[in-house]
Design a protein around this motif. Structure first.
Motif, short mmCIF file in Angstrom:
data_model
loop_
_atom_site.label_atom_id
_atom_site.label_comp_id
_atom_site.label_asym_id
_atom_site.label_seq_id
_atom_site.Cartn_x
_atom_site.Cartn_y
_atom_site.Cartn_z
N PRO A 86 0.78 -1.25 0.01
CA PRO A 86 0.08 -0.11 -0.08
C PRO A 86 0.78 1.13 0.05
CG PRO A 86 -0.21 -0.96 1.90
CD PRO A 86 0.54 -2.07 1.38
N ILE A 87 2.22 1.11 0.58
CA ILE A 87 2.98 2.54 0.57
C ILE A 87 3.36 3.04 -0.82
CG2 ILE A 87 5.05 3.66 1.36
CD1 ILE A 87 5.04 1.64 3.81
N SER A 88 3.58 1.90 -1.70
CA SER A 88 4.14 2.22 -2.85
C SER A 88 2.96 2.66 -3.86
CB SER A 88 4.90 1.00 -3.49
OG SER A 88 4.31 -0.12 -3.63
N GLY A 89 1.69 1.64 -3.47
CA GLY A 89 0.66 2.21 -4.21
C GLY A 89 0.01 3.37 -4.04
N VAL A 90 0.00 4.10 -2.60
CA VAL A 90 -0.36 5.36 -2.52
C VAL A 90 0.47 6.58 -3.52
CG1 VAL A 90 -0.29 7.22 -0.77
CG2 VAL A 90 -1.36 4.65 0.02
N ALA A 91 1.84 5.92 -3.42
CA ALA A 91 2.61 6.94 -4.10
C ALA A 91 2.18 6.90 -5.69
CB ALA A 91 3.98 6.84 -3.97
N ASP A 92 2.06 5.76 -6.13
CA ASP A 92 1.59 5.48 -7.57
C ASP A 92 0.45 6.45 -7.67
OD1 ASP A 92 3.79 4.36 -7.94
OD2 ASP A 92 2.82 2.28 -7.92
N LEU A 93 -0.71 6.00 -6.79
CA LEU A 93 -2.02 6.76 -7.10
C LEU A 93 -1.98 8.29 -7.08
CD1 LEU A 93 -4.39 4.73 -4.85
CD2 LEU A 93 -4.68 5.08 -7.43
N LEU A 94 -1.08 8.95 -6.12
CA LEU A 94 -0.87 10.36 -6.24
C LEU A 94 -0.28 10.77 -7.45
CD1 LEU A 94 0.05 10.96 -2.45
CD2 LEU A 94 -2.15 11.43 -3.55
N ARG A 95 0.75 9.92 -7.95
CA ARG A 95 1.51 10.44 -9.07
C ARG A 95 0.45 10.27 -10.44
NH1 ARG A 95 5.60 6.87 -7.50
NH2 ARG A 95 7.40 7.91 -6.25
N SER A 96 -0.57 9.39 -10.52
CA SER A 96 -1.35 9.28 -11.23
C SER A 96 -2.32 10.63 -11.44
CB SER A 96 -2.14 8.00 -11.29
OG SER A 96 -3.12 8.16 -10.31
N VAL A 97 -2.51 11.23 -10.53
CA VAL A 97 -3.32 12.32 -10.44
C VAL A 97 -2.52 13.52 -10.34
CG1 VAL A 97 -5.54 11.18 -9.81
CG2 VAL A 97 -3.93 12.38 -8.03
N ARG A 98 -1.20 13.46 -10.73
CA ARG A 98 -0.35 14.69 -10.69
C ARG A 98 -0.27 15.37 -9.53
NH1 ARG A 98 -0.06 15.86 -16.38
NH2 ARG A 98 0.40 13.81 -17.26
N LEU A 99 -0.19 14.62 -8.35
CA LEU A 99 0.23 15.10 -7.08
C LEU A 99 1.41 14.60 -6.39
CD1 LEU A 99 -3.28 14.88 -5.06
CD2 LEU A 99 -2.26 16.84 -5.81
N ASP A 100 2.00 15.26 -5.73
CA ASP A 100 3.32 14.96 -4.95
C ASP A 100 3.10 13.91 -3.88
OD1 ASP A 100 5.93 14.71 -3.63
OD2 ASP A 100 6.19 16.90 -3.71
N PRO A 101 3.80 12.68 -3.94
CA PRO A 101 3.56 11.69 -3.07
C PRO A 101 3.78 12.25 -1.73
CG PRO A 101 4.73 10.94 -4.99
CD PRO A 101 4.74 12.19 -5.01
N ALA A 102 4.62 13.21 -1.55
CA ALA A 102 4.81 13.76 -0.02
C ALA A 102 3.43 14.23 0.44
CB ALA A 102 5.84 14.78 -0.05
N LEU A 103 2.46 14.55 -0.22
CA LEU A 103 1.11 15.14 0.46
C LEU A 103 0.41 13.90 1.11
CD1 LEU A 103 -0.21 17.10 -2.72
CD2 LEU A 103 0.70 17.95 -0.55
N ALA A 104 0.90 12.61 0.97
CA ALA A 104 0.35 11.40 1.63
C ALA A 104 0.25 11.83 3.27
CB ALA A 104 0.91 10.25 1.19
N GLY A 105 1.29 12.42 3.71
CA GLY A 105 1.19 12.98 5.31
C GLY A 105 0.21 13.98 5.65
N ARG A 106 -0.54 14.68 4.58
CA ARG A 106 -1.13 15.75 5.10
C ARG A 106 -2.71 15.38 5.34
NH1 ARG A 106 0.58 20.89 1.29
NH2 ARG A 106 2.66 20.71 1.41
N LEU A 107 -3.42 16.18 6.01
CA LEU A 107 -4.94 15.93 6.40
C LEU A 107 -5.56 16.60 5.14
CD1 LEU A 107 -4.92 16.71 10.22
CD2 LEU A 107 -5.30 14.52 8.92
#
Length: 547
Positions: free
Chosen positions: A391-412
């Motif tokens: 799921p960790i790499s999956g989250v990064a891939d999902l965020l990239r797919s919608v043109r978001l920085d994976p670093a945003l995973a830590g935000r609310l």
């Protein structure tokens, strides 16, 4: 500057909030005269609303406000609070964006308008009969039929457009000389929006009002503005007569806003090709009907959506669009009719595989994302349910797919912009690897440039992943630019459907023609159709087909 003396003038206004390094408003100036409409335009966060709230004493006291705000020869920033309150309502009327939030849900419309009148009425107070007659006249003037019989109705008993008319009646109750309308049509469908704009113009002409109209959408303001002032990041970057700004915008940001208005309102520079007629449909709806009590919301609706197609569903509020979308997504059940996905009957309730195959993107991403969970946790939970690997790499891939920085995973969710939140909502839908996404008004809560970005993202995902998308919207311009085919719903009946270009250029049904006639930006489209002789119009990037 020539012309009538200004009624309301802001000079070098600055607004700074504690804890913020940069000022929210940085030395803006503007003026508006009686009978004139000034449009204040910019994206969310540009400082439009904050400027006017600060100028009229409605920003919280902790804000640091500098400059001058002149009204009737007095500086409002230096008035004692009781004198400022006496001016608001009596001389300065305010119409806010969301009447649902700004009307008390448990007080009748009569009570709320009467309270506004009584707050400024000299003693002795008007008799109840006279007050009810005054409120009835106000509601009638703003177009509420049978107003006398509706005085004691609560706000929820009115449609969105009628609630906004109540707000306008309240703002006009004390005969103000300045009316500030802050995004008064953003949440309304296209025909109601046209009615509210016409109402504001009619009241201005009747009363000689000075009007400041706040919007993120140049197409909307182009039909009503005498002058346009464009704000970006707390500063004025463009100002001038409306035809000049619309035709020859000087600042790159103003040109970008104008391009976004063209994309979202009735231009069609690269029409999407309709799917081949012999392509087997991904989704088939056969004579779906749905009622709530005696209210028949959908009546024998039949349509097909092809693989890799964006199908636009349009109609006014209450036409049944969202109910149909909820049924397609398995969130509601039809009373009658059949649905098939990839040739197989959609069960009621959906099976696990069918739930995965059809996903939803809702209108308000803030309401549809848990505000107390971080983005990574929201997405990883879905990936685990879908049985996707790490799921960790999956989250990064999902965020990239919608043109978001994976670093945003830590935000609310509250730490993201509206456009970023909507991208997260799209990523969550993609986690299930769906075949069909139901996108219910996915951009109506966003400013105009963010709308264009999200719609372009959906089109890219359609192309890259072969997704089908049911795009539910009240904005015909969105459909014209991004959809393959369109269906028009009126009171639960599909009155017209087909490829976008023929439906919009040669509509067969009167209701479709009425929707098209209400699309804002007629003045903008006329100016674009007749570019300056020097060919300097920045929007002329290719052939255009106008709705």
């Amino acid at each position: 500057m020539t012309g009538p003396a200004p009624l309301f003038e802001i000079r070098n206004l600055s607004v700074r909030f504690p804890g913020q390094g940069e000022a929210a408003v940085k030395g803006i100036s503007l003026r508006v005269s009686p009978g004139e409409t000034l449009a204040l335009v910019g994206e969310s966060g540009s400082g439009k609303s904050v400027s006017l709230l600060a100028a009229t004493g409605l920003v919280p006291g902790a804000a640091q406000i500098g400059g001058e705000v002149l009204f009737g020869g007095r500086d409002l920033l230096r008035l004692p609070p009781h004198q400022m309150r006496a001016l608001r309502g009596a001389r300065i009327g305010y119409v806010f964006q969301d009447p649902q939030s700004n009307l008390h849900p448990y007080k009748s419309v009569y009570t709320q308008i009467a309270e506004a009148i009584l707050a400024h009425a000299p003693r002795p107070r008007p008799a109840r009969a006279a007050l009810r007659a005054r409120v009835t006249a106000l509601l009638t003037e703003v177009g509420i039929r049978n107003a006398g019989a509706r005085l004691d109705d609560l706000p929820w008993q009115f449609s969105g457009g009628m609630r906004q008319r109540v707000m306008i009646a309240m703002a006009l109750a004390l005969e103000p000389s300045l009316l500030i309308a802050d995004e008064p049509t953003t949440a309304l469908d296209v025909t109601v929006q046209a009615q509210i704009l016409a109402l504001l113009k009619e009241q201005q002409a009747r009363r000689g009002l000075a009007v400041i109209f706040v919007s993120h959408d140049l197409a909307v303001v182009s039909d009503i503005a005498d002058r346009i002032l464009v704000m970006q990041q707390g500063e004025v970057v463009e100002e001038g007569p409306a035809p000049e700004v619309l035709r020859r915008p000087r600042h790159p940001y103003a040109r970008r806003l104008l391009a976004a208005a063209g994309l979202a309102h009735g231009t069609h520079s690269t029409p999407a090709d309709a799917p081949a007629p012999d392509a087997p449909p991904l989704l088939s709806l056969d004579r779906l009907s749905r009622s709530f009590g005696r209210n028949e919301v959908l009546r024998e609706v039949s349509l097909d959506i092809a693989p890799a197609e964006i199908y636009g569903l349009v109609g006014e509020s209450g036409s049944g669009k969202t109910t149909l979308g909820r049924i397609v997504a398995g969130l509601d059940r039809p009373d009658r009719g059949r649905m098939r996905l990839d040739g197989a009957d959609l069960s009621q309730p959906f099976t696990r595989a069918q739930r995965f195959a059809v996903q939803v993107v809702f209108q308000d991403p803030y309401a549809s994302l848990n505000p107390h969970r971080r983005i990574g946790a929201i997405l990883s939970e879905i990936l685990v349910r879908a049985g996707e690997g790490d799921p960790i790499s999956g989250v990064a891939d999902l965020l990239r797919s919608v043109r978001l920085d994976p670093a945003l995973a830590g935000r609310l969710p509250g730490q993201l912009s509206g456009g970023q939140r909507q991208r997260v909502a799209i990523a969550r839908a993609l986690a299930m690897r769906p075949k069909l996404i139901v996108a219910d008004e996915p951009v109506s809560a966003l400013d105009i440039t963010t709308q264009a970005e999200i719609l372009q993202l959906l089109a890219r995902l359609r192309d890259e992943r072969g997704l089908s998308i049911l795009l539910i919207t009240h904005d015909l311009g969105v459909v014209a630019r991004h959809c393959n085919r369109v269906g028009v719903l009126q009171r639960g009946v599909l009155v017209e459907h087909g490829p976008v270009a023929p439906v919009f250029t040669a509509p067969r049904h009167d209701y479709t023609r009425a929707l098209l006639a209400a699309v804002p930006g007629r003045r903008l489209r006329e100016l674009r159709a007749d570019p300056p002789d020097d060919h300097s119009d920045p929007l002329q990037t290719g052939p255009h087909q106008h709705v």
